[in-house]
Design a protein around this motif. Structure first.
Motif, PDB file in Angstrom:
ATOM      1  N   LEU A   1      20.109  23.682  18.567  1.00 37.77           N
ATOM      2  CA  LEU A   1      20.297  22.661  19.599  1.00 37.77           C
ATOM      3  C   LEU A   1      19.576  23.040  20.884  1.00 37.77           C
ATOM      4  CD1 LEU A   1      24.105  21.952  19.147  1.00 37.77           C
ATOM      5  CD2 LEU A   1      22.212  20.470  18.506  1.00 37.77           C
ATOM      6  N   PRO A   2      19.075  22.031  21.610  1.00 38.05           N
ATOM      7  CA  PRO A   2      18.531  22.306  22.947  1.00 38.05           C
ATOM      8  C   PRO A   2      19.647  22.826  23.847  1.00 38.05           C
ATOM      9  CG  PRO A   2      17.954  20.074  22.220  1.00 38.05           C
ATOM     10  CD  PRO A   2      18.954  20.621  21.248  1.00 38.05           C
ATOM     11  N   PRO A   3      19.306  23.488  24.953  1.00 38.36           N
ATOM     12  CA  PRO A   3      20.331  24.020  25.864  1.00 38.36           C
ATOM     13  C   PRO A   3      21.267  22.917  26.372  1.00 38.36           C
ATOM     14  CG  PRO A   3      18.156  24.833  26.475  1.00 38.36           C
ATOM     15  CD  PRO A   3      17.947  23.792  25.417  1.00 38.36           C
ATOM     16  N   ARG A   4      22.575  23.265  26.389  1.00 40.34           N
ATOM     17  CA  ARG A   4      23.590  22.343  26.899  1.00 40.34           C
ATOM     18  C   ARG A   4      24.350  23.006  28.030  1.00 40.34           C
ATOM     19  NH1 ARG A   4      27.026  19.423  22.347  1.00 40.34           N
ATOM     20  NH2 ARG A   4      27.372  21.430  21.366  1.00 40.34           N
ATOM     21  N   ASP A   5      24.942  22.163  28.890  1.00 38.26           N
ATOM     22  CA  ASP A   5      25.727  22.702  30.000  1.00 38.26           C
ATOM     23  C   ASP A   5      27.138  23.051  29.517  1.00 38.26           C
ATOM     24  OD1 ASP A   5      27.296  20.379  29.947  1.00 38.26           O
ATOM     25  OD2 ASP A   5      26.372  19.514  31.725  1.00 38.26           O
ATOM     26  N   GLY A   6      27.981  23.482  30.439  1.00 38.51           N
ATOM     27  CA  GLY A   6      29.331  23.910  30.090  1.00 38.51           C
ATOM     28  C   GLY A   6      30.196  22.814  29.482  1.00 38.51           C
ATOM     29  N   ASP A   7      29.850  21.552  29.718  1.00 44.23           N
ATOM     30  CA  ASP A   7      30.602  20.434  29.149  1.00 44.23           C
ATOM     31  C   ASP A   7      29.975  19.927  27.849  1.00 44.23           C
ATOM     32  OD1 ASP A   7      32.541  20.375  31.205  1.00 44.23           O
ATOM     33  OD2 ASP A   7      31.195  19.213  32.477  1.00 44.23           O
ATOM     34  N   GLY A   8      28.887  20.550  27.427  1.00 37.29           N
ATOM     35  CA  GLY A   8      28.257  20.161  26.170  1.00 37.29           C
ATOM     36  C   GLY A   8      27.162  19.115  26.288  1.00 37.29           C
ATOM     37  N   TYR A   9      26.815  18.745  27.531  1.00 41.56           N
ATOM     38  CA  TYR A   9      25.749  17.766  27.748  1.00 41.56           C
ATOM     39  C   TYR A   9      24.394  18.463  27.722  1.00 41.56           C
ATOM     40  CZ  TYR A   9      29.017  14.115  29.143  1.00 41.56           C
ATOM     41  OH  TYR A   9      29.990  13.162  29.144  1.00 41.56           O
ATOM     42  N   LEU A  10      23.375  17.769  27.254  1.00 42.97           N
ATOM     43  CA  LEU A  10      22.032  18.332  27.271  1.00 42.97           C
ATOM     44  C   LEU A  10      21.612  18.645  28.703  1.00 42.97           C
ATOM     45  CD1 LEU A  10      20.053  16.066  24.765  1.00 42.97           C
ATOM     46  CD2 LEU A  10      20.806  18.422  24.423  1.00 42.97           C
ATOM     47  N   GLN A  11      20.990  19.793  28.898  1.00 43.89           N
ATOM     48  CA  GLN A  11      20.488  20.128  30.225  1.00 43.89           C
ATOM     49  C   GLN A  11      19.248  19.294  30.558  1.00 43.89           C
ATOM     50  OE1 GLN A  11      20.018  24.390  30.446  1.00 43.89           O
ATOM     51  NE2 GLN A  11      22.212  24.737  30.324  1.00 43.89           N
ATOM     52  N   ASP A  12      18.513  18.889  29.528  1.00 41.50           N
ATOM     53  CA  ASP A  12      17.324  18.047  29.708  1.00 41.50           C
ATOM     54  C   ASP A  12      17.451  16.850  28.772  1.00 41.50           C
ATOM     55  OD1 ASP A  12      14.856  16.800  29.819  1.00 41.50           O
ATOM     56  OD2 ASP A  12      13.710  18.561  29.212  1.00 41.50           O
ATOM     57  N   MET A  13      17.782  15.687  29.350  1.00 38.58           N
ATOM     58  CA  MET A  13      18.024  14.513  28.505  1.00 38.58           C
ATOM     59  C   MET A  13      16.777  14.067  27.740  1.00 38.58           C
ATOM     60  SD  MET A  13      18.707  11.571  31.386  1.00 38.58           S
ATOM     61  CE  MET A  13      18.450  10.102  30.420  1.00 38.58           C
ATOM     62  N   ASN A  14      15.600  14.538  28.142  1.00 40.09           N
ATOM     63  CA  ASN A  14      14.379  14.187  27.412  1.00 40.09           C
ATOM     64  C   ASN A  14      14.290  14.883  26.059  1.00 40.09           C
ATOM     65  OD1 ASN A  14      13.314  12.453  29.440  1.00 40.09           O
ATOM     66  ND2 ASN A  14      12.745  14.267  30.618  1.00 40.09           N
ATOM     67  N   GLN A  15      15.158  15.848  25.814  1.00 38.42           N
ATOM     68  CA  GLN A  15      15.156  16.544  24.537  1.00 38.42           C
ATOM     69  C   GLN A  15      16.003  15.831  23.487  1.00 38.42           C
ATOM     70  OE1 GLN A  15      16.193  20.620  25.982  1.00 38.42           O
ATOM     71  NE2 GLN A  15      14.206  21.128  25.098  1.00 38.42           N
ATOM     72  N   TRP A  16      16.617  14.699  23.854  1.00 39.37           N
ATOM     73  CA  TRP A  16      17.493  13.992  22.927  1.00 39.37           C
ATOM     74  C   TRP A  16      16.693  13.259  21.861  1.00 39.37           C
ATOM     75  CZ3 TRP A  16      18.464   9.109  21.000  1.00 39.37           C
ATOM     76  CH2 TRP A  16      19.676   8.951  20.317  1.00 39.37           C
ATOM     77  N   THR A  17      17.163  13.361  20.634  1.00 41.33           N
ATOM     78  CA  THR A  17      16.764  12.496  19.525  1.00 41.33           C
ATOM     79  C   THR A  17      18.058  12.172  18.793  1.00 41.33           C
ATOM     80  OG1 THR A  17      16.485  14.291  17.922  1.00 41.33           O
ATOM     81  CG2 THR A  17      14.521  13.671  19.237  1.00 41.33           C
ATOM     82  N   LEU A  18      18.028  11.204  17.925  1.00 41.93           N
ATOM     83  CA  LEU A  18      19.232  10.876  17.158  1.00 41.93           C
ATOM     84  C   LEU A  18      19.682  12.099  16.352  1.00 41.93           C
ATOM     85  CD1 LEU A  18      21.327   8.794  16.406  1.00 41.93           C
ATOM     86  CD2 LEU A  18      19.775   7.932  14.642  1.00 41.93           C
ATOM     87  N   GLU A  19      18.721  12.844  15.820  1.00 40.39           N
ATOM     88  CA  GLU A  19      19.056  14.041  15.047  1.00 40.39           C
ATOM     89  C   GLU A  19      19.753  15.078  15.935  1.00 40.39           C
ATOM     90  OE1 GLU A  19      15.940  12.546  14.954  1.00 40.39           O
ATOM     91  OE2 GLU A  19      16.459  11.527  13.084  1.00 40.39           O
ATOM     92  N   VAL A  20      19.263  15.242  17.166  1.00 39.91           N
ATOM     93  CA  VAL A  20      19.907  16.170  18.104  1.00 39.91           C
ATOM     94  C   VAL A  20      21.327  15.699  18.405  1.00 39.91           C
ATOM     95  CG1 VAL A  20      19.885  17.002  20.508  1.00 39.91           C
ATOM     96  CG2 VAL A  20      17.791  17.086  19.143  1.00 39.91           C
ATOM     97  N   GLY A  21      21.494  14.410  18.669  1.00 39.62           N
ATOM     98  CA  GLY A  21      22.831  13.863  18.942  1.00 39.62           C
ATOM     99  C   GLY A  21      23.781  14.114  17.788  1.00 39.62           C
ATOM    100  N   LYS A  22      23.302  13.894  16.563  1.00 39.74           N
ATOM    101  CA  LYS A  22      24.147  14.119  15.376  1.00 39.74           C
ATOM    102  C   LYS A  22      24.496  15.599  15.236  1.00 39.74           C
ATOM    103  CE  LYS A  22      22.766  10.049  12.781  1.00 39.74           C
ATOM    104  NZ  LYS A  22      22.145   9.485  11.577  1.00 39.74           N
ATOM    105  N   ALA A  23      23.534  16.464  15.499  1.00 44.87           N
ATOM    106  CA  ALA A  23      23.789  17.910  15.401  1.00 44.87           C
ATOM    107  C   ALA A  23      24.780  18.358  16.478  1.00 44.87           C
ATOM    108  CB  ALA A  23      22.479  18.681  15.511  1.00 44.87           C
ATOM    109  N   MET A  24      24.698  17.768  17.670  1.00 51.28           N
ATOM    110  CA  MET A  24      25.642  18.094  18.744  1.00 51.28           C
ATOM    111  C   MET A  24      27.057  17.704  18.338  1.00 51.28           C
ATOM    112  SD  MET A  24      23.337  16.892  22.033  1.00 51.28           S
ATOM    113  CE  MET A  24      24.721  16.724  23.148  1.00 51.28           C
TER     114      MET A  24
END
Length: 97
Positions: free
Chosen positions: A3-26
């Protein structure tokens, strides 16, 4: 998948790294059960954000997707905007979620 780096609440630190696959993996990494209906709402929230550059409050988003607030809370079993924005790679909602 790493997974791309996430903050303490589990949100992506860089929203440009989101894909549907990343969302599903999160969601899977968090043990959060997602359904096709939930993913549909996540994608609609992304469309809303793309058009308005803001995360909508739940009342506005419920109207946007044509669902009563209660139905949204029943589906998500929590404040809907937090998981919708988290797994949609969007900014954290502010205010009442």
């Amino acid at each position: 998948m790493s997974l791309p780096p996430r903050d303490g609440d589990g949100y992506l630190q860089d929203m440009n790294q989101w894909t549907l696959e990343v969302g599903k993996a999160m969601a899977e990494a968090d043990g959060f059960e997602m359904t096709d209906e939930k993913w549909d709402q996540v994608l609609k929230a992304r469309d809303y954000y793309d058009d308005n550059q803001v995360v909508p409050p739940i009342r506005k988003f419920a109207a946007f997707v044509g669902k009563p607030n209660k139905e949204m809370f029943d589906l998500w079993q929590t404040g809907p905007m937090k998981p919708i924005t988290k797994y949609g790679g969007l900014p954290k909602p502010t205010g009442c979620v």
